[in-house]
Design a protein around this motif. Structure first.
Motif, mmCIF file in Angstrom:
data_model
loop_
_atom_site.group_PDB
_atom_site.id
_atom_site.type_symbol
_atom_site.label_atom_id
_atom_site.label_comp_id
_atom_site.label_asym_id
_atom_site.label_seq_id
_atom_site.Cartn_x
_atom_site.Cartn_y
_atom_site.Cartn_z
ATOM 1 N N VAL A 1 20.840 -48.200 60.097
ATOM 2 C CA VAL A 1 20.077 -47.064 59.366
ATOM 3 C C VAL A 1 20.672 -46.788 58.166
ATOM 4 C CG1 VAL A 1 20.980 -45.325 60.990
ATOM 5 C CG2 VAL A 1 18.722 -44.695 59.656
ATOM 6 N N ASP A 2 19.812 -46.633 57.132
ATOM 7 C CA ASP A 2 20.376 -46.419 55.783
ATOM 8 C C ASP A 2 19.681 -45.211 55.203
ATOM 9 O OD1 ASP A 2 21.769 -46.448 53.336
ATOM 10 O OD2 ASP A 2 20.583 -48.081 52.751
ATOM 11 N N GLY A 3 20.372 -43.985 54.831
ATOM 12 C CA GLY A 3 19.785 -42.995 54.045
ATOM 13 C C GLY A 3 20.152 -41.623 54.988
ATOM 14 N N ILE A 4 20.991 -41.897 56.159
ATOM 15 C CA ILE A 4 21.481 -40.688 56.507
ATOM 16 C C ILE A 4 22.494 -40.113 55.572
ATOM 17 C CG2 ILE A 4 22.735 -39.543 58.712
ATOM 18 C CD1 ILE A 4 19.960 -40.831 59.413
ATOM 19 N N PRO A 5 22.663 -38.737 55.459
ATOM 20 C CA PRO A 5 23.352 -38.122 54.509
ATOM 21 C C PRO A 5 25.114 -37.935 55.294
ATOM 22 C CG PRO A 5 21.875 -36.397 55.601
ATOM 23 C CD PRO A 5 21.463 -37.772 55.931
ATOM 24 N N ALA A 6 25.849 -37.745 54.353
ATOM 25 C CA ALA A 6 27.225 -37.522 54.534
ATOM 26 C C ALA A 6 27.478 -36.377 55.547
ATOM 27 C CB ALA A 6 28.002 -37.590 53.498
ATOM 28 N N HIS A 7 28.453 -36.260 56.312
ATOM 29 C CA HIS A 7 29.126 -35.162 57.150
ATOM 30 C C HIS A 7 27.946 -34.752 58.226
ATOM 31 C CE1 HIS A 7 31.170 -34.047 53.152
ATOM 32 N NE2 HIS A 7 31.647 -35.089 53.730
ATOM 33 N N LEU A 8 27.328 -35.558 58.818
ATOM 34 C CA LEU A 8 26.693 -35.258 60.038
ATOM 35 C C LEU A 8 27.689 -35.961 61.186
ATOM 36 C CD1 LEU A 8 23.864 -34.961 61.699
ATOM 37 C CD2 LEU A 8 23.385 -37.427 61.679
ATOM 38 N N PRO A 9 27.923 -34.836 62.239
ATOM 39 C CA PRO A 9 29.012 -35.331 63.126
ATOM 40 C C PRO A 9 28.078 -36.468 64.009
ATOM 41 C CG PRO A 9 28.731 -32.735 63.107
ATOM 42 C CD PRO A 9 27.604 -33.348 62.073
ATOM 43 N N LEU A 10 28.915 -37.410 64.435
ATOM 44 C CA LEU A 10 28.291 -38.485 65.414
ATOM 45 C C LEU A 10 29.365 -39.234 66.048
ATOM 46 C CD1 LEU A 10 25.392 -39.940 65.759
ATOM 47 C CD2 LEU A 10 26.114 -41.417 63.826
ATOM 48 N N VAL B 1 13.621 -32.245 51.856
ATOM 49 C CA VAL B 1 14.827 -31.230 51.594
ATOM 50 C C VAL B 1 16.088 -32.231 51.465
ATOM 51 C CG1 VAL B 1 14.053 -29.313 52.394
ATOM 52 C CG2 VAL B 1 15.294 -30.947 53.909
ATOM 53 N N GLY B 2 15.940 -33.468 50.829
ATOM 54 C CA GLY B 2 16.911 -34.416 50.980
ATOM 55 C C GLY B 2 18.298 -34.019 50.087
ATOM 56 N N GLY B 3 19.188 -34.669 50.075
ATOM 57 C CA GLY B 3 20.537 -34.532 49.640
ATOM 58 C C GLY B 3 21.385 -35.722 50.195
ATOM 59 N N ASP B 4 22.601 -35.786 49.347
ATOM 60 C CA ASP B 4 23.451 -36.849 49.838
ATOM 61 C C ASP B 4 24.334 -36.290 50.997
ATOM 62 O OD1 ASP B 4 22.734 -38.871 48.198
ATOM 63 O OD2 ASP B 4 23.490 -37.656 46.244
ATOM 64 N N SER B 5 24.445 -34.894 51.278
ATOM 65 C CA SER B 5 25.398 -34.484 52.218
ATOM 66 C C SER B 5 24.443 -33.435 53.152
ATOM 67 C CB SER B 5 26.632 -33.822 51.712
ATOM 68 O OG SER B 5 26.209 -32.715 50.926
ATOM 69 N N ILE B 6 25.013 -33.379 54.272
ATOM 70 C CA ILE B 6 24.366 -32.430 55.181
ATOM 71 C C ILE B 6 24.532 -31.080 54.370
ATOM 72 C CG2 ILE B 6 24.789 -31.057 57.333
ATOM 73 C CD1 ILE B 6 23.445 -33.535 57.967
ATOM 74 N N GLU B 7 25.507 -30.639 53.764
ATOM 75 C CA GLU B 7 25.584 -29.392 53.045
ATOM 76 C C GLU B 7 24.473 -29.131 51.983
ATOM 77 O OE1 GLU B 7 28.053 -31.556 53.240
ATOM 78 O OE2 GLU B 7 29.310 -30.690 54.825
ATOM 79 N N GLU B 8 24.326 -30.114 51.512
ATOM 80 C CA GLU B 8 23.219 -29.969 50.378
ATOM 81 C C GLU B 8 21.955 -30.182 50.828
ATOM 82 O OE1 GLU B 8 23.539 -33.673 47.882
ATOM 83 O OE2 GLU B 8 22.039 -32.923 46.503
ATOM 84 N N MET B 9 21.762 -30.647 52.040
ATOM 85 C CA MET B 9 20.530 -30.911 52.743
ATOM 86 C C MET B 9 20.127 -29.359 53.268
ATOM 87 S SD MET B 9 19.439 -33.942 55.296
ATOM 88 C CE MET B 9 17.722 -33.872 55.568
ATOM 89 N N LYS B 10 21.122 -28.673 53.803
ATOM 90 C CA LYS B 10 21.153 -27.289 54.491
ATOM 91 C C LYS B 10 20.661 -26.433 53.416
ATOM 92 C CE LYS B 10 24.055 -27.126 58.503
ATOM 93 N NZ LYS B 10 25.150 -26.844 58.903
ATOM 94 N N PHE C 1 16.985 -26.908 52.775
ATOM 95 C CA PHE C 1 16.411 -26.628 53.630
ATOM 96 C C PHE C 1 16.276 -24.968 53.622
ATOM 97 C CE2 PHE C 1 15.525 -25.546 58.383
ATOM 98 C CZ PHE C 1 14.626 -26.344 58.517
ATOM 99 N N GLU C 2 17.174 -24.352 53.689
ATOM 100 C CA GLU C 2 17.231 -22.894 53.781
ATOM 101 C C GLU C 2 16.366 -22.223 52.708
ATOM 102 O OE1 GLU C 2 17.698 -21.463 56.484
ATOM 103 O OE2 GLU C 2 18.859 -22.915 57.430
ATOM 104 N N SER C 3 16.597 -22.573 51.510
ATOM 105 C CA SER C 3 15.771 -21.987 50.454
ATOM 106 C C SER C 3 14.318 -22.254 50.433
ATOM 107 C CB SER C 3 16.249 -22.481 49.174
ATOM 108 O OG SER C 3 15.809 -23.945 48.759
ATOM 109 N N TRP C 4 13.904 -23.413 50.958
ATOM 110 C CA TRP C 4 12.530 -23.692 51.151
ATOM 111 C C TRP C 4 11.986 -22.896 52.480
ATOM 112 C CZ3 TRP C 4 11.224 -27.916 54.844
ATOM 113 C CH2 TRP C 4 9.891 -28.121 55.089
ATOM 114 N N ARG C 5 12.734 -22.956 53.448
ATOM 115 C CA ARG C 5 12.130 -22.242 54.759
ATOM 116 C C ARG C 5 12.146 -20.887 54.774
ATOM 117 N NH1 ARG C 5 14.215 -22.670 60.880
ATOM 118 N NH2 ARG C 5 15.666 -21.236 59.605
#
Ligand code: EPS
Length: 388
Positions: A19-28, A365-374, A377-381
Motif C-alpha cells: 500500500v502506497d500513500g499512507i502518511p508518515a508517523h502512523l503507529p503500526l 485532508v491529505g498531507g505527508d505526515s499524520i501531523e499535517e493530516m490532523k 482535518f481539524e480546521s475543516w471539521r
C-alpha cells in the motif's frame, strides 16, 4: 491518493501486498494486522484449509521503530499449505508436472480465465483467482483502518442472512461496532436465535455436499461530511465503495442503506432522511435510508453498505461441465471448499470499505505526515461535527 496491490497464489509460497500513500508517523505493528487476519479466519462453515493456515503478517518495508515512514508499506503472508503443494505450484519447470486440470467448475473463473489467458491447465487460473487473496486485502485494509482510527472513524460488519435464514430485527451501527470489539459469535451474527438456525442450515448444506451464501452489512461511523464528490462519476464515494465490494470473490450485489434489498419500496416522502439541527453546527438525521451517502459524498451519517454473497461455487457434488481438452461431457473438478464463507467476507468487505474511505480521506485532508493530516482535518471539521 492511496494505491494498493496484491500478488501471489493460493497454494504458492506467500501472498504479497503493497500500500502506497499512507502518511508518515502512523503507529503500526504486526499485531494491528494479525488481529484482522484472525477475525477473517474465524467463522462456522469454513473448510479444512483454515485449520492448516494460521495467518501471521510480516511487515517488510515502510515502517521504522513502530511508525510508518511515508514510504510504500510492503507485507508478506506465508501460506502454510505450500509445504504440501510445492511440486504442484513450482516456480521453476519440473520433470514431473501434475496432470492438467481440464474440467472447469461452473461459477468460477476457470472457463473464461483459461480461454482468456490461453491456458490448458486450469490450475494456472484457479491459483490466482482463489479467495485466498482476500487474506492480503484484509491485511492492507487493517492499515487503512488504523489510519482512519486516528480520525475517529470505525468500521464493523455483521451477518444478516445465510441461505434463507434472516435476522429478525435490525441493529444500529453503534451496536454493530461494539459487537465487533468483543468475542465473536460463530457466524458474527447479532441475533443469536437466528444464528443457531443459520448454523443448522450450514450443517445441512455440508451433509448434502452443497454451499450457502448470504447477506452482510458493513457500517462505518464518525465519517466526516464530504468524502467523495459529485463533480465526476469516478469520484462518487458510493460508486467507489461499490466497485471495491463487488471485486470481492463471490459478491454479486451491493447497495446502501437498510432499505436496499427490501421487497417493499417506500414512497419518496417515507424514504428520504429529513434534516434536523441540534445547534448551529450539529446537523443530524432521524433516519438513514441513504446509508450515509448523498450525491456521491458522505453526509455525516453512518455509512451503511449491504452486500450479497452467492453460494460458493466449489461443490462437494459437482455440476455438469465440458472437458476443455476432449470436448466430452464431465462433472466439474472437485476442489476442497468452504461450505459458507459469509462471515469471513464481512471482514474482507470491512477492509475494502476501509481502503476506499482512507483513500477519500487522504484526498480530502491529505498531507505527508499524520501531523499535517490532523491539522487539515481539524480546521475543516471545525465547521460541522456529526460524530457519535
Ligand atoms: C478457496 C478455496 C479454499 C478456501 C480458500 C478459498 O481453499 P483450498 O482450495 O486450499 O481448500 O479455504 O480460502 C482461503 C484459503 C482463505 O484463506 O480464505 C477458493 O477456491 O477460492
Amino acid at each position: 491518493m492511496l494505491s494498493w496491490l496484491t500478488a501471489g497464489e493460493s497454494h504458492g509460497e506467500q501472498l504479497t501486498g503493497i500500500v502506497d500513500g499512507i502518511p508518515a508517523h502512523l503507529p503500526l505493528d504486526e499485531e494491528d494486522i494479525n488481529y484482522e487476519l484472525r477475525r477473517r479466519q474465524f467463522g462456522y462453515g469454513r473448510g479444512d484449509r483454515m485449520s492448516i493456515e494460521k495467518d501471521e503478517i510480516r511487515i517488510t518495508g515502510g515502517v521504522r521503530y513502530g511508525l510508518t515512514t511515508g514510504a510504500p508499506i510492503s507485507l508478506v503472508l506465508y501460506n502454510r499449505d505450500y509445504e504440501q503443494w510445492k511440486d504442484k505450484v513450482s516456480i521453476t519447470p519440473t520433470e514431473h508436472p501434475s496432470a492438467p486440470l481440464t474440467a472447469p467448475r461452473p461459477g468460477h473463473s476457470d472457463f473464461a480465465g483459461a480461454v482468456k489467458y490461453n491456458q490448458n491447465d486450469l490450475r494456472n487460473v484457479i491459483e490466482r483467482a482463489s479467495a485466498r487473496e482476500t487474506a492480503m486485502r484484509t491485511a492492507l485494509g487493517a492499515i487503512a483502518k488504523k489510519l482512519l482510527s486516528v480520525f475517529g472513524i470505525q468500521i464493523g460488519s455483521h451477518v444478516l442472512q445465510i441461505g434463507s435464514i434472516q435476522t429478525s430485527h435490525s441493529f444500529s451501527p453503534l451496536e454493530v461496532i461494539q459487537a465487533c470489539k468483543i468475542d465473536p459469535t460463530p457466524l458474527r451474527c447479532l441475533d443469536r436465535e437466528a444464528e443457531q438456525k443459520m448454523m443448522q442450515a450450514i450443517d445441512e448444506a455440508k451433509s448434502q455436499g452443497d454451499t450457502l451464501g448470504g447477506i452482510i452489512e458493513v457500517v462505518a461511523i464518525n465519517v466526516p461530511i464530504g468524502l467523495g464528490s459529485f463533480v465526476q462519476w469516478y469520484r462518487r464515494l458510493d460508486g467507489r465503495i461499490a466497485q471495491a465490494i463487488l471485486s470481492i470473490h463471490a459478491i454479486k450485489a451491493v447497495g446502501f442503506g437498510s432499505q436496499v434489498f427490501s421487497s417493499s419500496p417506500l414512497m419518496g416522502s417515507q424514504f428520504h432522511d429529513e434534516i434536523h439541527g441540534k445547534d448551529d453546527r450539529h446537523i443530524y438525521r432521524a433516519t438513514n435510508s441513504a446509508g450515509g451517502i448523498e450525491g456521491g459524498m458522505s453526509n455525516g451519517e453512518p455509512i451503511v453498505v449491504r452486500l450479497m454473497m452467492k453460494p460458493l461455487a466449489s461443490l462437494g457434488q459437482p455440476l455438469a461441465t465440458i472437458d476443455l481438452e476432449t470436448g466430452e461431457k464431465r462433472q466439474a473438478l472437485r476442489e476442497r471448499s468452504d461450505v459458507c464463507a459469509v462471515p469471513a467476507a464481512g471482514v474482507v468487505a470491512e477492509a475494502m470499505v476501509a481502503l476506499v474511505l482512507a483513500d477519500a480521506l487522504v484526498e480530502k485532508v491529505g498531507g505527508d505526515s499524520i501531523e499535517e493530516m490532523k491539522a487539515h482535518f481539524e480546521s475543516w471539521r471545525s465547521k460541522w461535527d456529526t460524530s457519535i
